[in-house]
Design an enzyme around this catalytic site. Structure first.
Site, PDB file in Angstrom:
ATOM      1  N   ARG A 159      40.048 -31.724  -5.974  1.00 10.17           N
ATOM      2  CA  ARG A 159      38.743 -31.344  -6.773  1.00 10.17           C
ATOM      3  C   ARG A 159      39.195 -30.487  -8.008  1.00 10.17           C
ATOM      4  NH1 ARG A 159      37.329 -33.477  -2.975  1.00 10.17           N
ATOM      5  NH2 ARG A 159      35.632 -33.429  -1.675  1.00 10.17           N
TER       6      ARG A 159
ATOM      7  N   SER B 140      28.586 -29.129  -1.988  1.00  9.78           N
ATOM      8  CA  SER B 140      29.532 -27.917  -1.533  1.00  9.78           C
ATOM      9  C   SER B 140      29.705 -26.942  -2.894  1.00  9.78           C
ATOM     10  CB  SER B 140      30.921 -28.475  -1.320  1.00  9.78           C
ATOM     11  OG  SER B 140      30.809 -29.422  -0.585  1.00  9.78           O
TER      12      SER B 140
ATOM     13  N   GLU C  46      33.553 -24.160  -5.798  1.00  7.32           N
ATOM     14  CA  GLU C  46      33.776 -25.417  -6.349  1.00  7.32           C
ATOM     15  C   GLU C  46      33.041 -25.827  -7.420  1.00  7.32           C
ATOM     16  OE1 GLU C  46      34.052 -28.530  -3.227  1.00  7.32           O
ATOM     17  OE2 GLU C  46      33.369 -29.843  -4.412  1.00  7.32           O
TER      18      GLU C  46
HETATM   19  C1  LIG Z   1      23.955 -33.379  -2.777  1.00  4.66           C
HETATM   20  C2  LIG Z   1      25.457 -33.137  -3.611  1.00  4.66           C
HETATM   21  C3  LIG Z   1      26.704 -33.794  -2.886  1.00  4.66           C
HETATM   22  C4  LIG Z   1      27.806 -33.902  -3.469  1.00  4.66           C
HETATM   23  N1  LIG Z   1      28.803 -34.251  -2.790  1.00  4.66           N
HETATM   24  C5  LIG Z   1      29.868 -34.316  -3.296  1.00  4.66           C
HETATM   25  C6  LIG Z   1      31.209 -34.813  -2.744  1.00  4.66           C
HETATM   26  O1  LIG Z   1      30.881 -35.476  -1.576  1.00  4.66           O
HETATM   27  N2  LIG Z   1      32.410 -35.074  -3.145  1.00  4.66           N
HETATM   28  C7  LIG Z   1      32.576 -34.459  -4.571  1.00  4.66           C
HETATM   29  O2  LIG Z   1      33.712 -34.645  -4.937  1.00  4.66           O
HETATM   30  N3  LIG Z   1      31.556 -33.869  -5.075  1.00  4.66           N
HETATM   31  C8  LIG Z   1      30.264 -33.602  -4.615  1.00  4.66           C
HETATM   32  N4  LIG Z   1      29.173 -33.323  -5.182  1.00  4.66           N
HETATM   33  C9  LIG Z   1      29.441 -32.629  -6.590  1.00  4.66           C
HETATM   34  C10 LIG Z   1      29.155 -33.641  -7.858  1.00  4.66           C
HETATM   35  O3  LIG Z   1      28.561 -34.452  -7.356  1.00  4.66           O
HETATM   36  C11 LIG Z   1      30.607 -33.859  -8.504  1.00  4.66           C
HETATM   37  O4  LIG Z   1      31.345 -33.071  -8.776  1.00  4.66           O
HETATM   38  C12 LIG Z   1      30.298 -34.563  -9.860  1.00  4.66           C
HETATM   39  O5  LIG Z   1      31.508 -35.261 -10.182  1.00  4.66           O
HETATM   40  C13 LIG Z   1      29.666 -33.977 -10.840  1.00  4.66           C
HETATM   41  O6  LIG Z   1      29.386 -34.990 -11.774  1.00  4.66           O
HETATM   42  P1  LIG Z   1      28.218 -34.780 -12.913  1.00  4.66           P
HETATM   43  O7  LIG Z   1      28.203 -35.846 -13.714  1.00  4.66           O
HETATM   44  O8  LIG Z   1      26.857 -34.415 -12.496  1.00  4.66           O
HETATM   45  O9  LIG Z   1      28.955 -33.569 -13.645  1.00  4.66           O
HETATM   46  P2  LIG Z   1      28.235 -32.320 -14.109  1.00  4.66           P
HETATM   47  O10 LIG Z   1      28.055 -31.242 -13.068  1.00  4.66           O
HETATM   48  O11 LIG Z   1      27.268 -32.542 -15.222  1.00  4.66           O
HETATM   49  O12 LIG Z   1      29.640 -31.393 -14.778  1.00  4.66           O
HETATM   50  C14 LIG Z   1      30.703 -31.138 -13.899  1.00  4.66           C
HETATM   51  C15 LIG Z   1      31.878 -30.688 -14.735  1.00  4.66           C
HETATM   52  O13 LIG Z   1      32.512 -31.895 -15.383  1.00  4.66           O
HETATM   53  C16 LIG Z   1      32.488 -31.780 -16.989  1.00  4.66           C
HETATM   54  N5  LIG Z   1      32.065 -32.831 -17.529  1.00  4.66           N
HETATM   55  C17 LIG Z   1      30.898 -33.812 -17.314  1.00  4.66           C
HETATM   56  N6  LIG Z   1      31.122 -34.847 -17.856  1.00  4.66           N
HETATM   57  C18 LIG Z   1      31.982 -34.825 -18.675  1.00  4.66           C
HETATM   58  C19 LIG Z   1      32.662 -35.540 -19.716  1.00  4.66           C
HETATM   59  N7  LIG Z   1      32.196 -36.856 -20.058  1.00  4.66           N
HETATM   60  N8  LIG Z   1      33.762 -35.211 -20.258  1.00  4.66           N
HETATM   61  C20 LIG Z   1      34.385 -33.962 -20.113  1.00  4.66           C
HETATM   62  N9  LIG Z   1      33.779 -33.089 -19.223  1.00  4.66           N
HETATM   63  C21 LIG Z   1      32.848 -33.396 -18.635  1.00  4.66           C
HETATM   64  C22 LIG Z   1      31.089 -30.550 -17.027  1.00  4.66           C
HETATM   65  O14 LIG Z   1      31.611 -29.626 -18.372  1.00  4.66           O
HETATM   66  C23 LIG Z   1      31.612 -29.737 -15.872  1.00  4.66           C
HETATM   67  O15 LIG Z   1      32.604 -28.698 -16.123  1.00  4.66           O
HETATM   68  C24 LIG Z   1      28.040 -33.186  -4.586  1.00  4.66           C
HETATM   69  C25 LIG Z   1      26.847 -32.502  -5.415  1.00  4.66           C
HETATM   70  C26 LIG Z   1      25.561 -32.588  -4.814  1.00  4.66           C
HETATM   71  C27 LIG Z   1      24.517 -32.016  -5.495  1.00  4.66           C
END
Ligand SMILES: Cc1cc2nc3c(=O)[nH]c(=O)nc-3n(C[C@H](O)[C@H](O)[C@H](O)COP(=O)(O)OP(=O)(O)OC[C@H]3O[C@@H](n4cnc5c(N)ncnc54)[C@H](O)[C@@H]3O)c2cc1C
Length: 340
Positions: A164, A239, A335
């Protein structure tokens, strides 16, 4: 440039906290993003790029610009009988990309089915589930330098991927905006079925030929739905804490005390322990501060009962960290990305 002032972040983040940002700007191309970076408003304010907001916890209102990508192109750059290289825009919803790959019989994303968020963040977070991490299929990451607006490409090795983790969460934190990601996917069947329900799936088949990506996807979605809150119904970031990796010595001491403690041997000297078990075994299942509570079906999750404030979530996070530290001598680290 369409800039909205005092924009609520409640519905564009899965924790659904009552917070807002000073400015909210969406863009549809690298060209538009460069224009934003060159604007006076951008230069005068701090900024944060977000994706689907599924791993963000705002500790309060954000006094700056929230940027969101709507770059959604999908290009096949190369195709051979064995593999395909696809470039995907950062604004594509991750699970839409997974569905696309499965529909085309491109192997590699199926174990990452149903993870919330977008393509850009997949490369930042190194998302992982069911024995697969996205870094296994990432070839290159295309970015824009947040200061200069220059385009830069990072190879997989340069991204320094770990559990991660990536260079974008450390040395290059908030320095680059991911605009697109290149993935290399196999066209030959290739499955990872080492984890829980997927192992049972493999055992239930009479030959490897019967395996299908769609079946794997369906099993994963069913399992995830039974354990994790649906972000549309219950606010969370999945998580909240990383599973801690501890020394063999500390593990041995704890295991004598808690023989039912699950664990995963990382190396001879290091052992990973599920943070959810540590939290549950510390008696915190369902524990609540204000509107924030430890999710009963999976104690690794901090959930919002619909009325949680940022303070409630931050206080519960601290309480869990302190309790686990006192009981086991293990320091949990979030995380989730906590935005102060
Ligand atoms: C119900 C649930 C289940 C989940 N299960 C998992 C799982 O099984 N495995 C897992 O790994 N994660 C899981 N996650 C966590 C999450 O889905 C991941 O971390 C995902 O990659 C976040 O994506 P996001 O687009 O929502 O990013 P955001 O939450 O919007 O951003 C996350 C980070 O990435 C940065 N960021 C976002 N987009 C960009 C970009 N284009 N350029 C530079 N930086 C950027 C942001 O600044 C921030 O630091 C889960 C979340 C939820 C709510």
């Amino acid at each position: 440039m369409n800039c909205i002032e005092n924009y609520p972040l409640t519905d564009i983040t899965t924790m659904h906290l009552p917070v807002k940002c000073k400015y909210f700007i969406e863009y549809e191309s690298v060209f538009e993003l460069k224009e934003i970076i060159n604007s006076e408003l951008y230069v005068q304010n701090k900024s944060l790029q977000i994706g689907g907001g599924s791993n963000l916890v705002f500790a309060g209102d954000y006094d700056g610009i929230i940027l969101h990508s709507k770059i959604k192109f999908l290009n096949i750059l190369k195709e051979t009988p064995d593999y395909v290289i696809i470039e995907a825009g950062a604004g594509i919803v991750w699970d839409d990309f997974v569905k696309f790959c499965i529909s085309k019989n491109f192997y590699g994303t199926e174990n990452l089915s149903s993870i919330p968020g977008e393509v850009g963040a997949s490369a930042v977070q190194n998302i992982g589930s069911y024995g697969v991490e996205v870094c296994e299929i990432i070839l290159q990451v295309h970015c824009l330098d947040k200061k200069t607006g220059n385009e830069t490409t990072f190879t997989n090795a340069q991204c320094q991927y770990g559990y991660r983790d990536s260079i974008f969460k450390n040395e290059y934190k908030d320095k680059y905006i991911v605009t697109s990601v290149e993935y290399k996917l196999s066209k030959q069947p290739k499955f990872t079925l080492t984890y829980g329900p997927l192992k049972h799936y493999k055992e239930s088949l009479s030959s490897d030929d019967e395996m299908s990506m769609s079946a794997i996807r369906n099993i994963i979605i069913k399992t995830r739905d039974s354990k994790l809150p649906n972000p549309m119904e219950i606010g969370s970031v999945g998580s909240f804490f990383k599973n801690p990796i501890v020394s063999r010595d500390l593990f041995d001491i704890l295991y004598r005390q808690y023989p039912s403690m699950p664990f995963y041997q990382v190396t001879d000297a290091l052992v990973k322990i599920p943070a959810g078990w540590l939290i549950e075994n510390a008696g915190l299942k369902g524990f609540k501060i204000g509107g924030a509570y430890v999710y009963e079906k999976q104690c690794l999750v901090i959930a919002n009962n619909g009325h949680a404030s940022s303070n409630d979530v931050m206080a519960l996070c601290k309480y869990i960290i302190d309790t686990v530290k006192e009981k086991y001598g293990i320091l949990l680290s979030p995380e989730a990305n906590i935005i102060l």
